[in-house]
Design a protein around this motif. Structure first.
Motif, PDB file in Angstrom:
ATOM      1  N   VAL A  35      -9.098   0.046  -0.871  1.00  0.00           N
ATOM      2  CA  VAL A  35      -8.157   0.629   0.093  1.00  0.00           C
ATOM      3  C   VAL A  35      -8.570   0.259   1.515  1.00  0.00           C
ATOM      4  O   VAL A  35      -7.742  -0.164   2.327  1.00  0.00           O
ATOM      5  CB  VAL A  35      -8.077   2.167  -0.073  1.00  0.00           C
ATOM      6  N   THR A  36      -9.852   0.409   1.806  1.00  0.00           N
ATOM      7  CA  THR A  36     -10.358   0.114   3.146  1.00  0.00           C
ATOM      8  C   THR A  36     -10.137  -1.349   3.511  1.00  0.00           C
ATOM      9  O   THR A  36      -9.685  -1.658   4.621  1.00  0.00           O
ATOM     10  CB  THR A  36     -11.854   0.469   3.238  1.00  0.00           C
ATOM     11  N   ALA A  37     -10.422  -2.245   2.576  1.00  0.00           N
ATOM     12  CA  ALA A  37     -10.242  -3.682   2.837  1.00  0.00           C
ATOM     13  C   ALA A  37      -8.764  -4.006   3.059  1.00  0.00           C
ATOM     14  O   ALA A  37      -8.420  -4.751   3.993  1.00  0.00           O
ATOM     15  CB  ALA A  37     -10.795  -4.498   1.679  1.00  0.00           C
ATOM     16  N   HIS A  38      -7.896  -3.453   2.238  1.00  0.00           N
ATOM     17  CA  HIS A  38      -6.459  -3.707   2.394  1.00  0.00           C
ATOM     18  C   HIS A  38      -5.980  -3.241   3.768  1.00  0.00           C
ATOM     19  O   HIS A  38      -5.263  -3.970   4.467  1.00  0.00           O
ATOM     20  CB  HIS A  38      -5.659  -3.004   1.293  1.00  0.00           C
ATOM     21  N   CYS A  39      -6.372  -2.034   4.131  1.00  0.00           N
ATOM     22  CA  CYS A  39      -5.925  -1.475   5.411  1.00  0.00           C
ATOM     23  C   CYS A  39      -6.507  -2.254   6.593  1.00  0.00           C
ATOM     24  O   CYS A  39      -5.823  -2.449   7.605  1.00  0.00           O
ATOM     25  CB  CYS A  39      -6.269   0.005   5.498  1.00  0.00           C
ATOM     26  N   ALA A  40      -7.743  -2.727   6.463  1.00  0.00           N
ATOM     27  CA  ALA A  40      -8.354  -3.525   7.530  1.00  0.00           C
ATOM     28  C   ALA A  40      -7.638  -4.869   7.667  1.00  0.00           C
ATOM     29  O   ALA A  40      -7.394  -5.349   8.780  1.00  0.00           O
ATOM     30  CB  ALA A  40      -9.828  -3.736   7.252  1.00  0.00           C
ATOM     31  N   ASP A  41      -7.284  -5.475   6.527  1.00  0.00           N
ATOM     32  CA  ASP A  41      -6.612  -6.778   6.541  1.00  0.00           C
ATOM     33  C   ASP A  41      -5.187  -6.703   7.073  1.00  0.00           C
ATOM     34  O   ASP A  41      -4.724  -7.606   7.770  1.00  0.00           O
ATOM     35  CB  ASP A  41      -6.566  -7.379   5.125  1.00  0.00           C
ATOM     36  N   THR A  42      -4.476  -5.641   6.719  1.00  0.00           N
ATOM     37  CA  THR A  42      -3.054  -5.550   7.057  1.00  0.00           C
ATOM     38  C   THR A  42      -2.762  -4.686   8.278  1.00  0.00           C
ATOM     39  O   THR A  42      -1.672  -4.776   8.847  1.00  0.00           O
ATOM     40  CB  THR A  42      -2.254  -4.956   5.881  1.00  0.00           C
ATOM     41  N   GLY A  43      -3.699  -3.811   8.620  1.00  0.00           N
ATOM     42  CA  GLY A  43      -3.457  -2.876   9.717  1.00  0.00           C
ATOM     43  C   GLY A  43      -2.616  -1.686   9.300  1.00  0.00           C
ATOM     44  O   GLY A  43      -2.267  -0.847  10.124  1.00  0.00           O
ATOM     45  N   GLU A  44      -2.273  -1.616   8.013  1.00  0.00           N
ATOM     46  CA  GLU A  44      -1.454  -0.512   7.513  1.00  0.00           C
ATOM     47  C   GLU A  44      -2.275   0.768   7.386  1.00  0.00           C
ATOM     48  O   GLU A  44      -3.471   0.725   7.118  1.00  0.00           O
ATOM     49  CB  GLU A  44      -0.902  -0.831   6.119  1.00  0.00           C
ATOM     50  N   HIS A  45      -1.591   1.886   7.513  1.00  0.00           N
ATOM     51  CA  HIS A  45      -2.179   3.184   7.198  1.00  0.00           C
ATOM     52  C   HIS A  45      -2.160   3.311   5.683  1.00  0.00           C
ATOM     53  O   HIS A  45      -1.222   2.827   5.031  1.00  0.00           O
ATOM     54  CB  HIS A  45      -1.339   4.290   7.851  1.00  0.00           C
ATOM     55  N   PRO A  46      -3.169   3.951   5.069  1.00  0.00           N
ATOM     56  CA  PRO A  46      -3.168   4.061   3.607  1.00  0.00           C
ATOM     57  C   PRO A  46      -1.921   4.758   3.042  1.00  0.00           C
ATOM     58  O   PRO A  46      -1.465   4.407   1.956  1.00  0.00           O
ATOM     59  CB  PRO A  46      -4.438   4.844   3.282  1.00  0.00           C
ATOM     60  N   GLN A  47      -1.361   5.698   3.797  1.00  0.00           N
ATOM     61  CA  GLN A  47      -0.135   6.368   3.339  1.00  0.00           C
ATOM     62  C   GLN A  47       1.005   5.362   3.207  1.00  0.00           C
ATOM     63  O   GLN A  47       1.745   5.384   2.232  1.00  0.00           O
ATOM     64  CB  GLN A  47       0.255   7.491   4.311  1.00  0.00           C
TER      65      GLN A  47
END
Length: 96
Positions: A35-47
């Protein structure tokens, strides 16, 4: 404010994930890393990326925990619950 919301989402996700059958520390760490890597890569909020933390915890557990471990954990929990119920009934009978 966004950081606080992200922290709340991650905390709830971790707690709900840890409560899923068969989930151990390694599974929680792997899921949090993803989750952390995805959000760091995309800038998206986990929600925005994963939706409700409770629902995503169930999905992540289903994906990351082998089915045999889930079944074994559920059997163990059923035995423990039955034993706890028997102890409670024995205590009730004895007036404890």
């Amino acid at each position: 404010m966004a950081d606080k919301n992200r922290e709340k989402w991650m905390a709830r996700f971790q707690v709900r994930l840890a409560l899923q059958p068969g989930v151990d520390r390694a599974v929680v760490l792997q899921a949090v890393k993803e989750v952390t890597a995805h959000c760091a890569d995309t800038g998206e909020h986990p929600q925005a990326a994963f939706g409700d933390p409770d629902a995503y915890a169930v999905q992540a557990a289903a994906r990351l925990v082998p089915a045999d471990r889930v079944a074994r954990t559920k059997r163990h929990n059923a035995v423990a619950d039955a034993f706890g119920s028997a102890l409670k009934r024995a205590g009730d009978i004895a007036g404890l």
